[in-house]
Design an enzyme around this catalytic site. Structure first.
Site, PDB file in Angstrom:
ATOM      1  N   GLY A   1     -37.223  -6.274 -26.343  1.00  0.00           N
ATOM      2  CA  GLY A   1     -37.353  -6.171 -24.880  1.00  0.00           C
ATOM      3  C   GLY A   1     -38.922  -6.775 -24.503  1.00  0.00           C
ATOM      4  O   GLY A   1     -38.965  -6.472 -23.147  1.00  0.00           O
ATOM      5  N   GLN A   2     -39.861  -7.256 -25.284  1.00  0.00           N
ATOM      6  CA  GLN A   2     -40.956  -7.757 -24.919  1.00  0.00           C
ATOM      7  C   GLN A   2     -40.782  -8.950 -24.021  1.00  0.00           C
ATOM      8  O   GLN A   2     -40.081 -10.028 -24.392  1.00  0.00           O
ATOM      9  CB  GLN A   2     -41.787  -8.202 -25.913  1.00  0.00           C
ATOM     10  CG  GLN A   2     -43.295  -8.374 -25.729  1.00  0.00           C
ATOM     11  CD  GLN A   2     -44.159  -8.443 -26.692  1.00  0.00           C
ATOM     12  OE1 GLN A   2     -43.938  -8.294 -27.912  1.00  0.00           O
ATOM     13  NE2 GLN A   2     -45.605  -8.752 -26.249  1.00  0.00           N
ATOM     14  N   THR A   3     -41.362  -9.035 -22.794  1.00  0.00           N
ATOM     15  CA  THR A   3     -41.246  -9.925 -21.722  1.00  0.00           C
ATOM     16  C   THR A   3     -42.609 -10.513 -21.494  1.00  0.00           C
ATOM     17  O   THR A   3     -42.772 -11.783 -20.810  1.00  0.00           O
ATOM     18  CB  THR A   3     -40.533  -9.721 -20.653  1.00  0.00           C
ATOM     19  OG1 THR A   3     -41.217  -8.598 -19.883  1.00  0.00           O
ATOM     20  CG2 THR A   3     -38.942  -9.239 -20.786  1.00  0.00           C
TER      21      THR A   3
ATOM     22  N   HIS B   1     -49.190  -4.484 -25.164  1.00  0.00           N
ATOM     23  CA  HIS B   1     -49.620  -3.305 -24.425  1.00  0.00           C
ATOM     24  C   HIS B   1     -48.656  -2.020 -24.584  1.00  0.00           C
ATOM     25  O   HIS B   1     -47.530  -2.107 -25.022  1.00  0.00           O
ATOM     26  CB  HIS B   1     -49.196  -3.734 -22.809  1.00  0.00           C
ATOM     27  CG  HIS B   1     -47.966  -4.220 -22.419  1.00  0.00           C
ATOM     28  ND1 HIS B   1     -47.464  -5.517 -22.715  1.00  0.00           N
ATOM     29  CD2 HIS B   1     -47.042  -3.733 -21.943  1.00  0.00           C
ATOM     30  CE1 HIS B   1     -46.264  -5.726 -22.259  1.00  0.00           C
ATOM     31  NE2 HIS B   1     -45.987  -4.685 -21.946  1.00  0.00           N
TER      32      HIS B   1
ATOM     33  N   HIS C   1     -46.930   1.351 -22.969  1.00  0.00           N
ATOM     34  CA  HIS C   1     -46.559   2.041 -21.958  1.00  0.00           C
ATOM     35  C   HIS C   1     -46.588   3.431 -21.881  1.00  0.00           C
ATOM     36  O   HIS C   1     -46.160   4.147 -22.960  1.00  0.00           O
ATOM     37  CB  HIS C   1     -44.828   1.893 -21.606  1.00  0.00           C
ATOM     38  CG  HIS C   1     -44.385   0.415 -21.286  1.00  0.00           C
ATOM     39  ND1 HIS C   1     -44.429  -0.082 -20.072  1.00  0.00           N
ATOM     40  CD2 HIS C   1     -44.375  -0.741 -22.159  1.00  0.00           C
ATOM     41  CE1 HIS C   1     -44.049  -1.404 -19.943  1.00  0.00           C
ATOM     42  NE2 HIS C   1     -44.039  -1.632 -21.162  1.00  0.00           N
TER      43      HIS C   1
END
Length: 286
Positions: A251-253, A258, A260
């Site tokens: 799901g990394q875009t 980073h 969350h």
């Protein structure tokens, strides 16, 4: 302060005149707006700058222990970092960054005349005190053989629009910084999942969290602990989800690693059971 370094307050000097760094900054007209002397010791600079009409307050964990509740245009931090252990130094840097207004400036004075680093017996108080040399990755605005003065601004303010440093810095709006250290910064998510949703980002542009050095990873989690504390005080959430997306399949875009920090609140979804297991919805229940 940690239990290892209980006597750092004994290094505070009793003076009758303005400190040398305060005189330099005053002459350069760099002490502006609402001012905080962070680690003010006995408070002589605060007293003398007030006489000169400067709107200033002092904080010192030993002498003036009421922690500030507001943000400041200018923060002074003179000869504090030299008498602190590394973990204590990180706490000071985070606190100063959090207390500074988005367009404010902080000034760190550090000693350059320390001959011996480590714990030693203080010649006046006859108790064990700590001293070390400090180098900061900030703009040096003054240096001689006795001291150096650094000017600090928020990473997100200094580097707004510099996408070569991070995709998170794109655009004309300044990201509201929460806290930072020398290697990591944090700010509120532009598209929050919940109130207080925050991101922890290493300053080095690395897409995969596992490619960070152990030191960088440790710095990320030091910041995460601090951000959690700030969010708890500010929003009083009932829980947290903490997660990292690594690679497109997870799901990394945005290709800057980073973390969350997502505050959670009672009743924000019907059934929170399973938490981060919900990244694969049909596997959430077990």
């Amino acid at each position: 302060m940690s239990n290892q370094n209980q006597n750092s307050h004994l290094t505070a000097i009793e003076r009758t005149s303005l400190s040398y760094p305060a005189r330099i900054l005053l002459n350069q007209k760099k002490i502006n707006g609402k001012v905080l002397d962070f680690g003010c010791g006995i408070g002589k600079d605060v007293e003398l700058l007030k006489v000169k009409g400067i709107d200033i307050v002092g904080y010192d964990p030993f002498y003036f222990p009421e922690f500030p509740k507001e943000k400041f245009d200018t923060i002074l931090c003179f000869y504090v970092l030299n008498v602190l252990l590394p973990e204590e130094q990180a706490e000071v840097l985070m606190n100063v960054s959090n207390l500074l207004k988005p367009n404010g400036k902080a000034y760190f004075a550090v000693r350059r005349d320390i001959q011996y680093e480590g714990f030693r017996i203080h010649k006046v108080h006859k108790k064990e005190t700590y001293q070390c040399l400090i180098k900061l990755a900030y703009l040096s605005v003054f240096k001689n053989e006795n001291c150096e003065l650094y000017e600090y601004q928020h990473y997100t303010t200094l580097n707004k629009g510099k996408t070569d440093l991070s995709p998170f810095l794109s655009g004309v709006e300044t990201r509201e910084l929460i806290v930072e250290t020398a290697t990591v910064f944090s700010f509120y998510d532009k598209f929050p999942v919940s109130k207080g949703h925050s991101l922890i980002v290493p300053k080095r542009l690395v897409s995969n969290y596992f490619d960070l050095t152990l030191k960088e990873q440790t710095a990320c989690w030091i910041i995460a602990n601090k951000v959690k504390k700030i969010l708890q005080e500010k929003y009083n959430p009932d829980g947290f989800n903490i997660g990292i997306n690594v690679n497109k399949e997870a799901g990394q875009t945005i290709w800057h690693s980073h973390i969350h920090i997502i505050p959670r609140y009672y009743g924000d979804i019907e059934n929170p059971r399973g938490g981060i297991r919900g990244v694969i919805p049909n596997k959430k229940e077990y």
